[in-house]
Design a protein around this motif. Structure first.
Motif, mmCIF file in Angstrom:
data_model
loop_
_atom_site.group_PDB
_atom_site.id
_atom_site.type_symbol
_atom_site.label_atom_id
_atom_site.label_comp_id
_atom_site.label_asym_id
_atom_site.label_seq_id
_atom_site.Cartn_x
_atom_site.Cartn_y
_atom_site.Cartn_z
ATOM 1 N N ASN A 8 0.971 -1.276 -0.053
ATOM 2 C CA ASN A 8 -0.277 0.024 0.150
ATOM 3 C C ASN A 8 0.964 0.754 -0.268
ATOM 4 N N VAL A 9 0.799 2.032 -0.369
ATOM 5 C CA VAL A 9 1.141 3.751 -0.410
ATOM 6 C C VAL A 9 1.908 4.159 0.198
ATOM 7 N N LYS A 10 0.746 3.878 1.910
ATOM 8 C CA LYS A 10 0.874 3.941 2.751
ATOM 9 C C LYS A 10 2.505 3.776 3.535
ATOM 10 N N GLU A 11 2.690 2.535 3.536
ATOM 11 C CA GLU A 11 3.343 1.666 3.910
ATOM 12 C C GLU A 11 5.062 1.908 3.337
ATOM 13 N N LEU A 12 5.331 2.605 1.886
ATOM 14 C CA LEU A 12 6.470 2.917 1.680
ATOM 15 C C LEU A 12 6.207 5.168 1.976
ATOM 16 N N PRO A 13 6.934 5.367 2.878
ATOM 17 C CA PRO A 13 6.368 6.549 2.648
ATOM 18 C C PRO A 13 7.164 7.107 1.645
ATOM 19 N N ASP A 14 7.343 8.319 1.459
ATOM 20 C CA ASP A 14 8.046 9.277 0.673
ATOM 21 C C ASP A 14 9.479 9.648 1.522
ATOM 22 N N GLY A 15 10.571 9.107 0.443
ATOM 23 C CA GLY A 15 12.313 9.081 0.956
ATOM 24 C C GLY A 15 12.664 7.228 1.484
ATOM 25 N N SER A 16 11.986 6.644 1.393
ATOM 26 C CA SER A 16 11.851 5.141 1.847
ATOM 27 C C SER A 16 11.586 4.613 0.497
ATOM 28 N N SER A 17 12.709 3.337 1.228
ATOM 29 C CA SER A 17 12.509 1.964 -0.050
ATOM 30 C C SER A 17 12.059 0.903 0.124
ATOM 31 N N LYS A 18 12.004 0.411 -0.863
ATOM 32 C CA LYS A 18 12.024 -1.497 -0.492
ATOM 33 C C LYS A 18 12.418 -2.279 -1.435
ATOM 34 N N ILE A 19 13.153 -3.523 -1.384
ATOM 35 C CA ILE A 19 14.033 -4.444 -1.771
ATOM 36 C C ILE A 19 12.339 -5.662 -2.150
ATOM 37 N N VAL A 20 11.832 -6.122 -2.803
ATOM 38 C CA VAL A 20 11.069 -6.825 -3.617
ATOM 39 C C VAL A 20 11.661 -8.054 -3.770
ATOM 40 N N SER A 21 10.817 -9.149 -3.969
ATOM 41 C CA SER A 21 11.781 -9.825 -5.445
ATOM 42 C C SER A 21 10.306 -10.138 -6.763
ATOM 43 N N LEU A 22 10.362 -10.273 -7.393
ATOM 44 C CA LEU A 22 9.342 -10.196 -8.024
ATOM 45 C C LEU A 22 9.822 -11.752 -10.124
ATOM 46 N N GLU A 23 8.998 -12.365 -9.814
ATOM 47 C CA GLU A 23 9.705 -12.941 -10.877
ATOM 48 C C GLU A 23 10.781 -13.852 -10.468
ATOM 49 N N ASN A 24 11.658 -14.447 -9.713
ATOM 50 C CA ASN A 24 13.257 -14.256 -9.328
ATOM 51 C C ASN A 24 13.956 -13.225 -9.996
ATOM 52 N N ARG A 25 13.026 -11.913 -9.982
ATOM 53 C CA ARG A 25 14.384 -10.613 -9.599
ATOM 54 C C ARG A 25 14.423 -9.989 -8.415
ATOM 55 N N SER A 26 15.797 -9.500 -7.856
ATOM 56 C CA SER A 26 15.627 -8.909 -6.832
ATOM 57 C C SER A 26 15.469 -7.191 -7.354
ATOM 58 N N ILE A 27 14.290 -6.323 -6.473
ATOM 59 C CA ILE A 27 13.833 -4.823 -6.961
ATOM 60 C C ILE A 27 14.178 -4.476 -6.265
ATOM 61 N N GLY A 28 14.477 -2.765 -6.421
ATOM 62 C CA GLY A 28 14.391 -1.756 -5.399
ATOM 63 C C GLY A 28 12.814 -0.822 -5.910
ATOM 64 N N VAL A 29 12.397 -0.710 -5.439
ATOM 65 C CA VAL A 29 11.056 0.543 -4.976
ATOM 66 C C VAL A 29 11.559 1.836 -4.385
ATOM 67 N N PHE A 30 10.924 3.169 -5.172
ATOM 68 C CA PHE A 30 11.506 4.039 -4.086
ATOM 69 C C PHE A 30 10.058 4.602 -3.768
ATOM 70 N N HIS A 31 10.147 5.847 -3.270
ATOM 71 C CA HIS A 31 9.323 6.547 -3.049
ATOM 72 C C HIS A 31 9.808 7.707 -2.641
ATOM 73 N N VAL A 32 10.268 8.236 -4.257
ATOM 74 C CA VAL A 32 10.834 9.540 -4.415
ATOM 75 C C VAL A 32 9.338 11.107 -4.599
ATOM 76 N N LYS A 33 9.591 11.890 -3.954
ATOM 77 C CA LYS A 33 9.057 13.150 -4.062
ATOM 78 C C LYS A 33 7.428 13.086 -4.896
ATOM 79 N N SER A 34 6.985 12.286 -4.104
ATOM 80 C CA SER A 34 5.611 11.529 -4.419
ATOM 81 C C SER A 34 5.384 11.013 -5.400
ATOM 82 N N ARG A 35 6.138 10.173 -5.970
ATOM 83 C CA ARG A 35 6.517 8.957 -7.424
ATOM 84 C C ARG A 35 6.731 7.858 -7.245
#
Length: 133
Positions: A8-35
């Motif tokens: 959920n959007v509120k689980e990843l506040p602006d300025g934070s990031s999260k690493i997830v595994s999707l289809e056997n790929r490690s991917i970093g998701v970043f919340h930068v300036k509301s995008r």
């Protein structure tokens, strides 16, 4: 690549990031300036986990004797050797035309109140009912 709900959007506040595994790929998701942005979690230099690196800004082009700082929160620095990449584009700071990190499309979607019902095609073939999944 398929569609994957990360959080959920509120689980990843602006300025934070999260690493997830999707289809056997490690991917970093970043919340930068509301995008939101997503990068492959692998530095092209030697495969370090890029997205666990420091998120910072950088000096910008300026006149002699001036020091302009900008792009705060838009640059990720590799934890192994310090290579820097623009989170918004995946391009390296030192050689943006030749060295880059894979980026992935990210969207914010609202969940609809009415859930769609999954249906299947049904045909009658010589008095037999067949369901196609």
């Amino acid at each position: 690549m398929g569609r994957h709900v990360v959080c959920n959007v509120k689980e990843l506040p602006d300025g934070s990031s999260k690493i997830v595994s999707l289809e056997n790929r490690s991917i970093g998701v970043f919340h930068v300036k509301s995008r939101f942005y997503a990068l492959k979690n692998s530095c092209p230099h030697q495969g370090a986990p890029l997205c666990v690196g420091t998120v910072t800004g950088m000096t910008l082009p300026s006149l002699p004797g001036e020091y302009l700082y900008g792009k705060e929160g838009e640059i990720v620095r590799c934890p192994w050797h310090g290579w820097e990449f623009d989170i918004l584009t995946g391009k390296s700071i030192y050689d943006p035309r030749k060295c880059l990190v894979k980026t992935y499309d990210v969207a914010v979607e609202t969940e609809e109140e009415v859930k769609a019902v999954e249906t299947y095609t049904v045909k009658v073939e010589e008095e037999k009912v067949v369901v196609y999944i």
